[in-house]
Design a protein around this motif. Structure first.
Motif, PDB file in Angstrom:
ATOM      1  N   ARG A  96       1.401  -1.296   0.019  1.00  0.00           N
ATOM      2  CA  ARG A  96      -0.131  -0.001  -0.016  1.00  0.00           C
ATOM      3  C   ARG A  96       1.196   0.903  -0.160  1.00  0.00           C
ATOM      4  O   ARG A  96       0.271   2.383  -0.387  1.00  0.00           O
ATOM      5  CB  ARG A  96      -0.960  -0.017   1.286  1.00  0.00           C
ATOM      6  N   PHE A  97       1.789   1.312   0.321  1.00  0.00           N
ATOM      7  CA  PHE A  97       3.043   2.332   0.830  1.00  0.00           C
ATOM      8  C   PHE A  97       4.485   2.239  -0.277  1.00  0.00           C
ATOM      9  O   PHE A  97       4.417   1.538  -1.081  1.00  0.00           O
ATOM     10  CB  PHE A  97       3.376   2.536   2.320  1.00  0.00           C
ATOM     11  N   LYS A  98       4.070   3.806  -0.954  1.00  0.00           N
ATOM     12  CA  LYS A  98       5.644   4.119  -1.452  1.00  0.00           C
ATOM     13  C   LYS A  98       7.212   3.068  -0.799  1.00  0.00           C
ATOM     14  O   LYS A  98       8.024   2.506  -1.897  1.00  0.00           O
ATOM     15  CB  LYS A  98       5.905   4.557  -1.482  1.00  0.00           C
ATOM     16  N   GLY A 120     -15.540   1.020  -4.796  1.00  0.00           N
ATOM     17  CA  GLY A 120     -16.202   1.283  -3.633  1.00  0.00           C
ATOM     18  C   GLY A 120     -15.991   1.780  -2.250  1.00  0.00           C
ATOM     19  O   GLY A 120     -16.913   2.018  -1.142  1.00  0.00           O
ATOM     20  N   ASN A 121     -14.356   1.972  -2.414  1.00  0.00           N
ATOM     21  CA  ASN A 121     -13.515   1.727  -0.903  1.00  0.00           C
ATOM     22  C   ASN A 121     -13.365   3.468  -1.176  1.00  0.00           C
ATOM     23  O   ASN A 121     -12.761   3.959  -2.343  1.00  0.00           O
ATOM     24  CB  ASN A 121     -12.771   0.878  -1.043  1.00  0.00           C
ATOM     25  N   ILE A 126      -4.757   7.222   4.170  1.00  0.00           N
ATOM     26  CA  ILE A 126      -2.919   7.527   3.431  1.00  0.00           C
ATOM     27  C   ILE A 126      -2.734   5.300   2.897  1.00  0.00           C
ATOM     28  O   ILE A 126      -2.806   5.004   2.384  1.00  0.00           O
ATOM     29  CB  ILE A 126      -2.314   7.099   4.577  1.00  0.00           C
ATOM     30  N   SER A 127      -3.197   4.564   3.758  1.00  0.00           N
ATOM     31  CA  SER A 127      -3.549   3.246   3.407  1.00  0.00           C
ATOM     32  C   SER A 127      -4.284   2.954   2.522  1.00  0.00           C
ATOM     33  O   SER A 127      -4.252   2.128   1.614  1.00  0.00           O
ATOM     34  CB  SER A 127      -3.386   2.524   4.454  1.00  0.00           C
ATOM     35  N   GLU A 128      -5.453   3.576   1.918  1.00  0.00           N
ATOM     36  CA  GLU A 128      -6.015   3.172   1.154  1.00  0.00           C
ATOM     37  C   GLU A 128      -5.951   4.078  -0.427  1.00  0.00           C
ATOM     38  O   GLU A 128      -6.671   4.223  -0.916  1.00  0.00           O
ATOM     39  CB  GLU A 128      -8.100   3.302   1.813  1.00  0.00           C
ATOM     40  N   LYS A 129      -5.270   5.308  -0.161  1.00  0.00           N
ATOM     41  CA  LYS A 129      -5.408   5.987  -1.897  1.00  0.00           C
ATOM     42  C   LYS A 129      -3.731   6.382  -1.954  1.00  0.00           C
ATOM     43  O   LYS A 129      -3.512   6.559  -2.830  1.00  0.00           O
ATOM     44  CB  LYS A 129      -5.843   7.421  -1.252  1.00  0.00           C
ATOM     45  N   LYS A 135       0.295   4.404  -8.883  1.00  0.00           N
ATOM     46  CA  LYS A 135      -0.825   4.064  -9.919  1.00  0.00           C
ATOM     47  C   LYS A 135       0.001   5.186 -11.123  1.00  0.00           C
ATOM     48  O   LYS A 135       0.333   4.517 -12.064  1.00  0.00           O
ATOM     49  CB  LYS A 135      -1.891   3.482 -10.114  1.00  0.00           C
ATOM     50  N   LYS A 136      -0.454   5.703 -10.714  1.00  0.00           N
ATOM     51  CA  LYS A 136       0.148   6.941 -11.389  1.00  0.00           C
ATOM     52  C   LYS A 136       1.424   7.392 -11.958  1.00  0.00           C
ATOM     53  O   LYS A 136       2.195   7.619 -13.276  1.00  0.00           O
ATOM     54  CB  LYS A 136      -0.777   8.379 -10.940  1.00  0.00           C
ATOM     55  N   GLU A 137       2.354   7.203 -10.846  1.00  0.00           N
ATOM     56  CA  GLU A 137       3.927   7.697 -11.028  1.00  0.00           C
ATOM     57  C   GLU A 137       4.498   6.419 -11.269  1.00  0.00           C
ATOM     58  O   GLU A 137       5.937   6.381 -11.513  1.00  0.00           O
ATOM     59  CB  GLU A 137       4.575   7.585  -9.438  1.00  0.00           C
ATOM     60  N   GLY A 138       3.630   5.185 -11.642  1.00  0.00           N
ATOM     61  CA  GLY A 138       4.879   3.925 -12.679  1.00  0.00           C
ATOM     62  C   GLY A 138       5.321   2.941 -11.743  1.00  0.00           C
ATOM     63  O   GLY A 138       5.729   2.296 -12.390  1.00  0.00           O
ATOM     64  N   VAL A 139       5.316   2.961 -11.084  1.00  0.00           N
ATOM     65  CA  VAL A 139       5.607   2.178  -9.446  1.00  0.00           C
ATOM     66  C   VAL A 139       5.468   0.903 -10.115  1.00  0.00           C
ATOM     67  O   VAL A 139       5.600  -0.293  -9.866  1.00  0.00           O
ATOM     68  CB  VAL A 139       4.799   2.415  -7.696  1.00  0.00           C
TER      69      VAL A 139
END
Length: 164
Positions: A96-98, A120-121, A126-129, A135-139
């Motif tokens: 969930r985290f970088k 639906g979440n 922070i653990s949910e977003k 994803k946007k950063e291409g990780v």
């Protein structure tokens, strides 16, 4: 209590624990509960009094304990260090985290996002977003869209496993 309950979304979202008494009673609809915005504000402000005198959902309790309590007392990388200290090859089912993603990449690992659109979440914790930013950063090395049946998802994972 059955440990499998903690994998049940409905259980985590709709059952509350009275934090002020730390009773083991789980209630379906308490009088004083925190919505996600109130919960996140209390976490951000380290408002222990407010958290301690509330009914929290099982999900909120898990988020508070894992993302706030444990990291505060054992360091920001408690979960990364505990996981990556293991020997051999393994699959981590929840990144969930970088900082977690970076540690996995540093060890030569691959990260696969299994994304279920419209799940639906809408939590702002922070653990949910943070995964959205990742994803946007291409990780992620690979992304599987989970839009079909369980069998479709299994086949998509199987296909990717063969590729890897």
């Amino acid at each position: 209590m059955d440990v499998e309950k903690f994998e049940d979304r409905s259980f985590k979202e709709n059952c509350y624990v009275a934090m002020d008494t730390l009773e083991h009673n789980i209630v379906p609809s308490p009088e004083f509960k925190l919505n996600d915005n109130q919960f996140n504000k209390a976490i951000k402000n380290d408002d222990i009094d407010r958290l301690a005198h509330s009914h929290l959902t099982i999900r909120q309790l898990m988020q508070w304990f894992g993302s706030s309590v444990m990291t505060k007392y054992f360091g920001e990388n408690i979960w990364v260090n505990a996981t990556l200290a293991q020997e051999g090859h393994f699959i981590i089912s929840d990144v969930r985290f970088k900082k977690e993603a970076n540690a996995i990449h540093d060890m030569g690992g691959k990260i696969i996002l299994i994304e279920r659109p419209n799940s639906g979440n809408n939590s702002n914790h922070i653990s949910e977003k943070e995964w959205v930013e990742m994803k946007k950063e291409g990780v992620y090395d690979y992304i599987i869209e989970n839009t079909g049946t369980e069998k479709d998802l299994f086949n998509a994972i199987k296909k990717l496993a063969r590729k890897l």
